[in-house]
Design a protein around this motif. Structure first.
Motif, PDB file in Angstrom:
ATOM      1  N   UNK A  70      59.926  26.067  54.429  1.00  0.00           N
ATOM      2  CA  UNK A  70      60.157  27.347  55.024  1.00  0.00           C
ATOM      3  C   UNK A  70      59.192  27.845  55.960  1.00  0.00           C
ATOM      4  N   UNK A  71      57.877  27.931  55.604  1.00  0.00           N
ATOM      5  CA  UNK A  71      56.887  28.525  56.455  1.00  0.00           C
ATOM      6  C   UNK A  71      56.647  27.941  57.552  1.00  0.00           C
ATOM      7  N   UNK A  72      56.821  26.330  57.493  1.00  0.00           N
ATOM      8  CA  UNK A  72      56.742  25.711  58.904  1.00  0.00           C
ATOM      9  C   UNK A  72      58.053  25.853  59.871  1.00  0.00           C
ATOM     10  N   UNK A  73      59.102  25.938  59.262  1.00  0.00           N
ATOM     11  CA  UNK A  73      60.228  26.336  60.035  1.00  0.00           C
ATOM     12  C   UNK A  73      60.322  27.740  60.576  1.00  0.00           C
ATOM     13  N   UNK A  74      59.768  28.786  59.790  1.00  0.00           N
ATOM     14  CA  UNK A  74      59.855  30.024  60.278  1.00  0.00           C
ATOM     15  C   UNK A  74      58.565  30.193  61.295  1.00  0.00           C
TER      16      UNK A  74
ATOM     17  N   UNK B 103      56.811  16.243  69.404  1.00  0.00           N
ATOM     18  CA  UNK B 103      58.411  16.210  69.727  1.00  0.00           C
ATOM     19  C   UNK B 103      58.676  15.326  71.007  1.00  0.00           C
ATOM     20  N   UNK B 104      57.696  15.295  72.092  1.00  0.00           N
ATOM     21  CA  UNK B 104      57.609  14.486  73.131  1.00  0.00           C
ATOM     22  C   UNK B 104      57.520  13.157  72.805  1.00  0.00           C
ATOM     23  N   UNK B 105      56.938  12.893  71.732  1.00  0.00           N
ATOM     24  CA  UNK B 105      56.985  11.272  71.256  1.00  0.00           C
ATOM     25  C   UNK B 105      58.304  10.977  70.293  1.00  0.00           C
ATOM     26  N   UNK B 106      58.825  11.937  70.259  1.00  0.00           N
ATOM     27  CA  UNK B 106      60.427  11.524  69.552  1.00  0.00           C
ATOM     28  C   UNK B 106      60.181  11.720  68.086  1.00  0.00           C
ATOM     29  N   UNK B 107      59.388  12.718  67.711  1.00  0.00           N
ATOM     30  CA  UNK B 107      59.303  12.897  66.081  1.00  0.00           C
ATOM     31  C   UNK B 107      60.209  14.061  66.030  1.00  0.00           C
ATOM     32  N   UNK B 108      60.768  14.141  64.804  1.00  0.00           N
ATOM     33  CA  UNK B 108      61.902  15.230  64.403  1.00  0.00           C
ATOM     34  C   UNK B 108      61.153  16.143  63.523  1.00  0.00           C
ATOM     35  N   UNK B 109      61.851  17.090  62.997  1.00  0.00           N
ATOM     36  CA  UNK B 109      61.473  18.154  62.335  1.00  0.00           C
ATOM     37  C   UNK B 109      60.825  17.447  60.813  1.00  0.00           C
ATOM     38  N   UNK B 110      61.442  16.624  60.244  1.00  0.00           N
ATOM     39  CA  UNK B 110      60.864  16.215  58.648  1.00  0.00           C
ATOM     40  C   UNK B 110      59.481  15.136  59.121  1.00  0.00           C
ATOM     41  N   UNK B 111      59.746  14.519  60.270  1.00  0.00           N
ATOM     42  CA  UNK B 111      58.729  13.551  60.512  1.00  0.00           C
ATOM     43  C   UNK B 111      57.184  14.430  60.714  1.00  0.00           C
ATOM     44  N   UNK B 112      57.330  15.407  61.690  1.00  0.00           N
ATOM     45  CA  UNK B 112      56.523  16.365  61.929  1.00  0.00           C
ATOM     46  C   UNK B 112      55.786  16.961  60.956  1.00  0.00           C
ATOM     47  N   UNK B 113      56.636  17.471  59.941  1.00  0.00           N
ATOM     48  CA  UNK B 113      56.248  18.128  58.766  1.00  0.00           C
ATOM     49  C   UNK B 113      55.473  17.122  57.775  1.00  0.00           C
TER      50      UNK B 113
END
Length: 306
Positions: A120-124, A202-212
């Motif tokens: 939640x904290x990361x998304x917000x 994101x430029x490298x193609x990583x998504x939300x959960x991959x980055x997290x």
């Protein structure tokens, strides 16, 4: 010769005089700080000393002496009895039976609270989510409403779901009540991270959960320790929520401790009560002692900044 010159000749150079006055003021302020710290430490240390001292006394020593008297000999029989043979209700198994129940409640509650709050904290903080400010405000609202107000609706909801009086019920309630403040802590920490880091991923193609999970979470060790201490202490020391939602078979140590202390059969055993209280408080205390360094790092890294 002027009046100022006469004063200077009598007391020394004016700059030296000002330095002496400033040094004296600093010393007085330092003495005041130390006095306040000593009084604050005694405020907490004296009750702890009385508890430890009483738990090591025999019943005769307690009845015949003062609470400030030291024990004549180190007697750990009260600790043994509190752990294994003290009568709680109709069972005489001590408070050891509640340890496993406390662990069964604490581990999943703490793990889920921290995981969901971190996401939640990361998304917000790092993702442009519509109405994110309103969602955070609503979440914070839950942190300031007394939880006693919400107990009856939660009891009804748990009963309708068929989980009232079970382990999942008390775990879900602990997760819900822990989310607001933990989300705020993680959100304030993630706001300080450089946005270029997320953009590059994101430029490298990583998504939300991959980055997290691959970038953000490994950088969150200190803040996770802060959340872990806060969540674990709150869940372990809880009495009311566990008493209401856990059911008779899952009562934790705190509920058994309250039952033990409230038992009125025969003469009160204050040494056993003190030993049981110290045993119940020991796990969060040990956690803080062993991870206090990381807790301080997390605080200074922005854990509780507004």
């Amino acid at each position: 010769m002027t009046v100022q010159t006469l004063d200077t000749a009598a007391t020394g150079h004016p700059i030296a005089v000002r330095r002496r006055k400033r040094k004296t003021s600093a010393e007085i302020g330092q003495i005041g700080i130390y006095a306040f710290l000593i009084i604050a430490a005694l405020f907490f240390a004296i009750p702890l000393f009385i508890m430890i001292s009483t738990s090591l006394k025999t019943a005769e020593e307690i009845r015949s002496g003062s609470i400030f008297d030291l024990p004549q000999a180190l007697d750990f029989s009260a600790w043994v009895k509190a752990w294994s043979t003290a009568c709680i209700g109709r069972e005489c198994d001590g408070i050891s039976g509640g340890v496993w129940n406390s662990i069964k409640i604490m581990v999943p509650s703490t793990f889920l609270s921290i995981l969901i709050a971190a996401i939640n904290g990361y998304a917000l903080s790092q993702w442009r989510i519509k109405w994110s400010g309103a969602m955070l405000a609503l979440l914070m609202l839950g942190a300031f409403i007394p939880f006693q107000v919400m107990i009856y609706p939660l009891v009804r909801m748990a009963s309708m779901a068929g989980i009232y009086g079970t382990l999942p019920a008390v775990i879900i309630v602990h997760v819900l009540f822990g989310l607001p403040i933990l989300t705020l802590i993680f959100r304030n920490f993630y706001v300080s991270l450089p946005p270029e880091l997320i953009k590059a991923a994101r430029v490298d193609g990583a998504g939300f959960f991959t980055i997290f999970f691959r970038i953000i979470l490994p950088m969150s060790q200190n803040i996770i320790v802060v959340a872990l201490i806060l969540s674990l202490t709150g869940v372990w020391n809880d009495y009311l929520l566990s008493l209401i939602f856990a059911g008779r078979e899952n009562l934790p140590m705190t509920v058994e401790l309250a039952t033990l202390v409230g038992t009125r059969i025969g003469l009160p055993e204050y040494n056993v009560n003190m030993a049981a209280t110290l045993l119940t408080a020991l796990p969060p205390l040990l956690l803080y002692l062993f991870s206090g360094r990381y807790f301080v790092r997390g605080i200074t890294a922005g854990a509780v900044k507004g």
